[in-house]
Design a protein around this motif. Sequence first.
Motif, mmCIF file in Angstrom:
data_model
loop_
_atom_site.group_PDB
_atom_site.id
_atom_site.type_symbol
_atom_site.label_atom_id
_atom_site.label_comp_id
_atom_site.label_asym_id
_atom_site.label_seq_id
_atom_site.Cartn_x
_atom_site.Cartn_y
_atom_site.Cartn_z
ATOM 1 N N TYR A 178 0.756 -1.217 0.144
ATOM 2 C CA TYR A 178 -0.004 0.130 0.260
ATOM 3 C C TYR A 178 1.060 1.096 0.162
ATOM 4 N N SER A 179 0.254 2.241 -0.409
ATOM 5 C CA SER A 179 1.045 3.752 -0.335
ATOM 6 C C SER A 179 0.815 4.555 0.710
ATOM 7 N N LYS B 10 8.162 5.475 -4.873
ATOM 8 C CA LYS B 10 7.068 5.578 -5.814
ATOM 9 C C LYS B 10 7.792 6.413 -6.929
ATOM 10 N N THR C 44 -1.515 -0.920 -4.942
ATOM 11 C CA THR C 44 -1.405 0.632 -5.405
ATOM 12 C C THR C 44 -1.448 0.758 -6.805
#
Length: 539
Positions: free
Chosen positions: A8-9, A43, A116
């Motif tokens: 997850y981000s 990211k 994500t």
Amino acid sequence: MKKVGFVYSTDAPMYNWQQRFVKSVVENQNFETVFLYLDQAFKRETAPNSTINSLAGTLLNLHLVFEKKLLNTMQPISVTSDFLKSTYPSITTINVASLRKDGPKNPDFEVIVNLTDVLLSEDDINASKNGVWNILFSDAEQNRRGPIGFWEVLEGDSGIGATLCTIADNNQDRCNIRSTCFFNRAWSMSETSRTVTEGAVSMVLKELNALSDDNRTISLKPDSQLPNMKYPGFSDVFRYMGRFYNGLGAKALEKLGNAFFGIRPEKWSLFLGYGDFETASLDKLKSVPMPKDEFWADPFLFEHEGRDYVFFENYSYHTKRGKISCGILEGPTLKDVKDVMVRDYHLSFPFIFREGEHIYLMPETSANKRLELYRAVDFPVSWELYSTAFEGELVADPLFYTDADNQRWLFINKQADGASPMNSELFIYRADSLHLKELVPHRQNPVIIDARVARNGGGIFKKGNVPFRPSQRNEDGIYGRALNINQIKKLSLEEYEEAVTAVYHPTFDKGLMAMHHLHQTKKAFVFDAAYRNSLKMKS
């Protein structure tokens, strides 16, 4: 237990579908869960162009804020490592960057699921026996990605797909497809996005469960083209906004017409015929006359003491609720129509059958959050509750089928969550008896995740010894757009296979917009179809 990681981000919200997915796996005793968080630095390095950063994107994002608020689509919550630790204090949380190929390897991960919008490969996370699973909320073959649901609504696609895949050899243009599913689109981007994201949860959970099934073989579709990173320009955004506000106006008029004049965008009607539905001249059939403030749908034929009865859903525009009615088939019409089951919740899909000396009725009772089976006390007007199942669940359109080995199978549609679609998942259970005390689930449940074929559309019938299942074809943004006839080829607790042999669209009369139910017996058939805007039916 098998170790499963979730990516997850920390700088992106977590939506309802992601929360549902994490909760389901954390509570599954077969898995040990690890949270893997993606920080901003990782990211930016992995997918520097993964977001819409143009003026057109800014305009679209501003519109979406208004659209989501107006339509009351579910809002996300911000999730951080601290949030997950407080919610699941026993779960390990680590940084994705520590699992890179040049870092320490953790081969004990069974699989890593990426939640994500950044596509990840084994070169990004070298820590899983079954690779890194990415979820694309589109068909993998389509030459577009971008915002979820945007292109499907703008271009008027029949629906929207979801794809579970792994990146092939760190090539951002190629992937290996593990599973796909398909959903009907809505009229707006936010609702379409919610439909496909909530619906895809079942696909990923099904594939996770397959990892624990030693008898399940997965066939990967290798080396498929990934959709390009195509983002909307100004002309695309303005076209979408024009389509949205036109649709919003149409929805407002529909609500006003329904509230003040009892007008609905569709009016379901019954059609009766003799012989074989698939060879009949449908354009010669006339709809059954009915009151203006009702629609009739989901018909089933039943023979009793020399008479042919038609049981159907009778929906009242005044009560906004369905009841079960029946009439006697005489020639091309129904006689002596009467209400036979009325509850303080919605009823539809009156599957009726005989076993031994008794007659049973198993309507859809999803509004009461369970399956209900009734036995006739005084046919056809009086029924007693005989058994129940799936307490607290949203289930629809149940029917039984008895195979050549005299095994009874329950075919039923389920809605996994209040926000997920009802029409996309077909479940099968082997039933011990009509008491419904022991329902053995099919090993591949849900056996189908596809709005074009999943939802039951009438009782299973046979041609010779070959069984056929009618089903709804939900696409083009329309509920019950068309009717499928599906040949059942394999049915056991381990396997289910069917193939669409025919698709019927509502083209046999002017003003029709949908048809979604058929019941065929040896001598007659009955089906339903919906007229658009309550247009006058031919007589």
